[in-house]
Design an enzyme around this catalytic site. Structure first.
Site, mmCIF file in Angstrom:
data_model
loop_
_atom_site.group_PDB
_atom_site.id
_atom_site.type_symbol
_atom_site.label_atom_id
_atom_site.label_comp_id
_atom_site.label_asym_id
_atom_site.label_seq_id
_atom_site.Cartn_x
_atom_site.Cartn_y
_atom_site.Cartn_z
ATOM 1 N N GLY A 10 5.173 3.904 1.176
ATOM 2 C CA GLY A 10 5.122 2.909 -0.070
ATOM 3 C C GLY A 10 5.493 3.622 -1.482
ATOM 4 N N ASP A 31 2.060 5.136 8.303
ATOM 5 C CA ASP A 31 2.444 4.086 7.598
ATOM 6 C C ASP A 31 2.866 2.981 8.853
ATOM 7 O OD1 ASP A 31 3.454 3.236 4.307
ATOM 8 O OD2 ASP A 31 3.581 1.931 5.865
ATOM 9 N N ASP A 58 -0.686 1.648 12.624
ATOM 10 C CA ASP A 58 -1.308 0.566 11.986
ATOM 11 C C ASP A 58 -2.901 1.362 11.760
ATOM 12 O OD1 ASP A 58 -3.109 -1.455 10.983
ATOM 13 O OD2 ASP A 58 -1.379 -2.987 11.398
ATOM 14 N N PHE A 80 -3.440 4.974 0.310
ATOM 15 C CA PHE A 80 -2.824 3.984 -0.259
ATOM 16 C C PHE A 80 -2.560 2.646 0.531
ATOM 17 C CE2 PHE A 80 -1.053 8.111 -1.718
ATOM 18 C CZ PHE A 80 -1.007 7.760 -3.029
ATOM 19 N N SER A 124 -7.664 -0.269 -8.445
ATOM 20 C CA SER A 124 -6.994 -0.877 -9.527
ATOM 21 C C SER A 124 -7.686 -1.434 -10.620
ATOM 22 C CB SER A 124 -6.321 -2.122 -8.745
ATOM 23 O OG SER A 124 -5.499 -3.085 -9.650
ATOM 24 N N TYR A 148 -7.605 -9.974 -3.587
ATOM 25 C CA TYR A 148 -6.973 -8.721 -3.486
ATOM 26 C C TYR A 148 -7.911 -7.668 -4.329
ATOM 27 C CZ TYR A 148 -4.406 -4.788 -5.450
ATOM 28 O OH TYR A 148 -3.959 -3.470 -5.949
ATOM 29 N N LYS A 152 -10.642 -4.466 -3.371
ATOM 30 C CA LYS A 152 -10.672 -3.189 -4.046
ATOM 31 C C LYS A 152 -12.397 -2.890 -4.565
ATOM 32 C CE LYS A 152 -6.298 -1.646 -3.821
ATOM 33 N NZ LYS A 152 -6.071 -0.840 -2.796
ATOM 34 N N ASN A 197 6.823 -9.660 -7.900
ATOM 35 C CA ASN A 197 5.919 -10.401 -8.320
ATOM 36 C C ASN A 197 5.689 -9.588 -9.981
ATOM 37 O OD1 ASN A 197 4.673 -11.970 -6.674
ATOM 38 N ND2 ASN A 197 4.213 -10.291 -5.311
ATOM 39 N N ASN A 198 6.094 -8.285 -9.880
ATOM 40 C CA ASN A 198 5.465 -7.503 -11.069
ATOM 41 C C ASN A 198 6.979 -7.375 -12.048
ATOM 42 O OD1 ASN A 198 4.143 -5.629 -8.487
ATOM 43 N ND2 ASN A 198 3.133 -6.677 -10.296
ATOM 44 N N ASP A 294 -3.861 -14.224 -15.236
ATOM 45 C CA ASP A 294 -3.339 -12.936 -16.059
ATOM 46 C C ASP A 294 -4.244 -13.035 -17.239
ATOM 47 O OD1 ASP A 294 -1.288 -12.132 -14.685
ATOM 48 O OD2 ASP A 294 0.152 -12.984 -15.967
HETATM 49 P P1 NAD Z 1 3.099 -0.423 -1.311
HETATM 50 O O1 NAD Z 1 2.934 -1.719 -0.515
HETATM 51 O O2 NAD Z 1 4.435 -0.108 -1.750
HETATM 52 O O3 NAD Z 1 2.533 0.671 -0.451
HETATM 53 C C1 NAD Z 1 1.452 0.517 0.460
HETATM 54 C C2 NAD Z 1 1.873 0.839 1.906
HETATM 55 O O4 NAD Z 1 0.878 0.723 2.927
HETATM 56 C C3 NAD Z 1 3.175 0.128 2.478
HETATM 57 O O5 NAD Z 1 4.172 1.252 2.760
HETATM 58 C C4 NAD Z 1 2.592 -0.360 3.851
HETATM 59 O O6 NAD Z 1 3.662 -0.503 4.840
HETATM 60 C C5 NAD Z 1 1.513 0.244 4.064
HETATM 61 N N1 NAD Z 1 0.403 -0.349 4.825
HETATM 62 C C6 NAD Z 1 -0.209 -1.461 4.420
HETATM 63 N N2 NAD Z 1 -1.199 -1.874 5.374
HETATM 64 C C7 NAD Z 1 -1.044 -0.874 6.403
HETATM 65 C C8 NAD Z 1 -1.834 -0.780 7.494
HETATM 66 N N3 NAD Z 1 -2.774 -1.416 8.122
HETATM 67 N N4 NAD Z 1 -1.514 0.627 8.257
HETATM 68 C C9 NAD Z 1 -0.682 1.305 7.842
HETATM 69 N N5 NAD Z 1 0.118 0.946 6.667
HETATM 70 C C10 NAD Z 1 -0.244 0.166 5.991
HETATM 71 O O7 NAD Z 1 2.190 -0.419 -2.483
HETATM 72 P P2 NAD Z 1 2.076 0.743 -3.599
HETATM 73 O O8 NAD Z 1 2.416 0.131 -4.964
HETATM 74 O O9 NAD Z 1 2.454 2.012 -3.327
HETATM 75 O O10 NAD Z 1 0.359 0.650 -3.717
HETATM 76 C C11 NAD Z 1 -0.416 1.765 -3.105
HETATM 77 C C12 NAD Z 1 -1.819 1.531 -3.228
HETATM 78 O O11 NAD Z 1 -2.180 1.267 -4.568
HETATM 79 C C13 NAD Z 1 -2.147 -0.140 -2.531
HETATM 80 O O12 NAD Z 1 -3.542 0.346 -2.111
HETATM 81 C C14 NAD Z 1 -2.281 -0.770 -3.795
HETATM 82 O O13 NAD Z 1 -3.197 -1.946 -3.574
HETATM 83 C C15 NAD Z 1 -2.988 0.104 -4.887
HETATM 84 N N6 NAD Z 1 -2.293 -0.375 -6.261
HETATM 85 C C16 NAD Z 1 -1.274 -0.510 -6.457
HETATM 86 C C17 NAD Z 1 -0.566 -1.049 -7.902
HETATM 87 C C18 NAD Z 1 0.827 -1.263 -8.227
HETATM 88 O O14 NAD Z 1 0.968 -2.045 -9.146
HETATM 89 N N7 NAD Z 1 1.686 -0.795 -7.466
HETATM 90 C C19 NAD Z 1 -1.473 -1.144 -8.686
HETATM 91 C C20 NAD Z 1 -2.918 -0.718 -8.508
HETATM 92 C C21 NAD Z 1 -3.348 -0.494 -7.128
HETATM 93 N N1 UFG Z 2 5.140 -10.651 -16.276
HETATM 94 C C1 UFG Z 2 6.219 -11.692 -16.843
HETATM 95 N N2 UFG Z 2 7.260 -12.208 -15.785
HETATM 96 C C2 UFG Z 2 7.352 -11.695 -14.560
HETATM 97 C C3 UFG Z 2 6.196 -10.775 -14.144
HETATM 98 C C4 UFG Z 2 5.460 -10.436 -15.030
HETATM 99 O O1 UFG Z 2 6.236 -12.365 -17.682
HETATM 100 O O2 UFG Z 2 8.302 -12.235 -13.975
HETATM 101 C C5 UFG Z 2 4.164 -10.691 -17.071
HETATM 102 C C6 UFG Z 2 2.773 -10.840 -16.849
HETATM 103 O O3 UFG Z 2 2.399 -12.032 -16.899
HETATM 104 C C7 UFG Z 2 1.910 -9.792 -17.417
HETATM 105 C C8 UFG Z 2 2.914 -8.633 -17.311
HETATM 106 O O4 UFG Z 2 4.176 -9.040 -17.239
HETATM 107 O O5 UFG Z 2 1.536 -10.170 -18.709
HETATM 108 C C9 UFG Z 2 2.686 -7.529 -16.228
HETATM 109 O O6 UFG Z 2 2.697 -8.392 -14.907
HETATM 110 P P1 UFG Z 2 2.767 -7.499 -13.742
HETATM 111 O O7 UFG Z 2 2.938 -8.593 -12.627
HETATM 112 O O8 UFG Z 2 3.897 -6.601 -13.664
HETATM 113 O O9 UFG Z 2 1.222 -6.562 -13.613
HETATM 114 P P2 UFG Z 2 -0.074 -7.138 -13.766
HETATM 115 O O10 UFG Z 2 -0.719 -6.295 -14.901
HETATM 116 O O11 UFG Z 2 -0.352 -8.691 -13.770
HETATM 117 O O12 UFG Z 2 -0.602 -6.886 -12.257
HETATM 118 C C10 UFG Z 2 -0.784 -5.604 -11.872
HETATM 119 C C11 UFG Z 2 -0.745 -5.214 -10.176
HETATM 120 C C12 UFG Z 2 -1.899 -5.961 -9.660
HETATM 121 C C13 UFG Z 2 -2.973 -5.442 -10.154
HETATM 122 C C14 UFG Z 2 -3.101 -5.544 -11.651
HETATM 123 C C15 UFG Z 2 -3.977 -4.894 -12.316
HETATM 124 O O13 UFG Z 2 0.558 -5.923 -9.865
HETATM 125 O O14 UFG Z 2 -1.895 -5.576 -8.378
HETATM 126 O O15 UFG Z 2 -1.895 -4.798 -12.282
HETATM 127 O O16 UFG Z 2 -4.236 -3.343 -11.827
HETATM 128 F F1 UFG Z 2 -3.862 -6.060 -9.744
#
Ligand code: NAD
Ligand code: UFG
Length: 338
Positions: A10, A31, A58, A80, A124, A148, A152, A197-198, A294
């Site tokens: 990931g 993964d 898995d 992760f 998170s 979600y 956590k 989404n982000n 948000d």
């Molecule tokens: P990601 O989706 O890119 O990576 C997660 C990986 O886990 C993926 O490759 C997926 O295929 C694998 N996976 C999911 N379920 C599985 C399972 N049951 N068995 C084996 N593999 C599995 O996400 P990421 O952004 O790298 O996030 C990693 C971790 O950090 C996650 O737990 C996420 O919740 C946490 N996190 C991410 C963010 C963010 O903004 N990216 C913020 C806060 C926390």
């Molecule tokens: N935003 C936009 N347009 C978009 C996407 C996001 O305006 O298309 C805005 C959001 O409203 C927010 C900011 O950009 O104000 C950041 O949004 P993100 O979705 O990038 O990030 P978030 O802080 O909402 O969410 C992230 C992770 C969640 C985690 C959270 C808190 O995606 O998984 O941080 O750690 F829960």
């Protein structure tokens, strides 16, 4: 030292695997590719010039997970693997509790069985909920408003209980703020499925022409320009934070929680402006209403990690924008065409 990295292909896992290999650790990746591509493995090998084992498994598959522990002399786990889409978790909570919570239980049970009791876990900033004011500190009361986030929070509680039941456990819980950026090689980066989404992957997809314009969710927040403020952190800095947390769990009995953020907040409009300055590409946008769930402002107090782990984010917002763009421009369709 051999480290099992669950979710290792990931976004954050792949960058952490690179840092682990660069630091001389043995890496075993696990993964199920539910949100990533096997090609990531080749890219990690290309960047580091190192080989390692990987398993398409898995986490919920107890039997096959046990085999990974039998076949490898593991010293610690960085965990992760999990689902991370907030909206999807609201629509399908069981899927999220099943994968995130039950997956972690299966992992911890297996670790216990094989006496591998050192764990670094991805939490998170979402666990700070909507009632705390930034800068957020680790001792604040937690709350969540989606499955979600709850998954956590529940896992954090489980890990604490585990530690108090058996002091051989050493656990580091890392609360990430908003990871963006990519490895400077441009070989690995964030590759969301479908519409992002982000914010940053949305911006880079607009920049590369995959999407026409960005929609900004809300310009009536109590911030300097009305748009939401977040603590964006370069994914390589975040990955390095895991090495520091790992070093600590390898030597110290602990149940620690650390914020991994920069302590600096940027609004949506700030980020767009910095991206445009760093890349010379204009990002067209439209203003829309707030996105449900948000918060207006979310940034870390990162002092605890600085003091205890001797870790501090080093890369700035321009590095983050430039590296996000390098990854996207070199891989306009992510790993998909590979
Ligand atoms: P990601 O989706 O890119 O990576 C997660 C990986 O886990 C993926 O490759 C997926 O295929 C694998 N996976 C999911 N379920 C599985 C399972 N049951 N068995 C084996 N593999 C599995 O996400 P990421 O952004 O790298 O996030 C990693 C971790 O950090 C996650 O737990 C996420 O919740 C946490 N996190 C991410 C963010 C963010 O903004 N990216 C913020 C806060 C926390
Ligand atoms: N935003 C936009 N347009 C978009 C996407 C996001 O305006 O298309 C805005 C959001 O409203 C927010 C900011 O950009 O104000 C950041 O949004 P993100 O979705 O990038 O990030 P978030 O802080 O909402 O969410 C992230 C992770 C969640 C985690 C959270 C808190 O995606 O998984 O941080 O750690 F829960």
């Amino acid at each position: 030292m051999n480290i099992l990295v669950t979710g290792g292909t990931g976004y954050i896992g792949s960058h952490t695997a690179v840092e682990l290999l660069n630091e001389g650790y043995g890496v075993i990746l696990l993964d199920n590719f539910s949100n990533s591509k096997p090609e990531v493995i080749n890219r990690i090998k290309r960047i580091t010039g190192k080989d390692f084992r990987s398993y398409n498994i898995d986490l919920l598959d107890k039997k096959r997970l046990g085999k990974v522990f039998e076949e490898n002399q593991l010293d610690a786990v960085i965990h992760f693997a999990g689902f991370k889409a907030v909206g999807e978790s609201v629509a399908n909570p069981i899927k999220y509790y099943q994968n995130n919570v039950v997956g972690t239980l299966v992992l911890c049970e297996t670790m216990s069985r094989y006496s591998v009791k050192k764990l670094v876990f991805s939490s998170s900033a979402t666990v700070y909920g909507t009632d705390n004011n930034s800068p957020l500190t680790e001792d604040m009361t937690l709350s969540t408003n989606n499955p979600y986030g709850s998954s956590k929070m529940i896992i954090e509680m489980i890990l604490r209980d585990l530690y108090y039941s058996d002091r051989e456990w050493r656990v580091s819980i890392l609360r990430y703020f908003n990871p963006i950026g990519a490895h400077e090689s441009g070989l690995i980066g964030e590759d969301p499925n479908g519409e992002p989404n982000n914010l940053m992957p949305y911006i880079t997809q607009v920049a590369v022409g995959t999407r026409n314009k960005l929609t900004i969710f809300g310009n009536d927040y109590p911030t300097h320009d009305g748009t939401g403020i977040r603590d964006y952190i370069h994914v390589v800095d975040l990955a390095k934070g895991h090495i520091k947390a790992l070093e600590r769990v390898l030597v110290e009995p602990c149940i620690d929680v650390f914020n991994l953020g920069t302590g600096i907040g940027y609004s949506v409009l700030d980020l767009i402006r910095h991206f445009e300055e760093s890349t010379g590409i204009k990002i067209p946008f439209v203003l829309s209403g707030r996105r449900p769930g948000d918060v207006a402002v979310c940034y870390a107090n990162p002092e605890k990690a600085a003091k205890t782990l001797n870790w501090k984010a080093e890369k700035d917002i321009h590095d983050m924008c430039r590296d996000s763009w390098r990854w996207q421009s070199k891989n306009p369709d992510g790993y998909k065409l590979v």
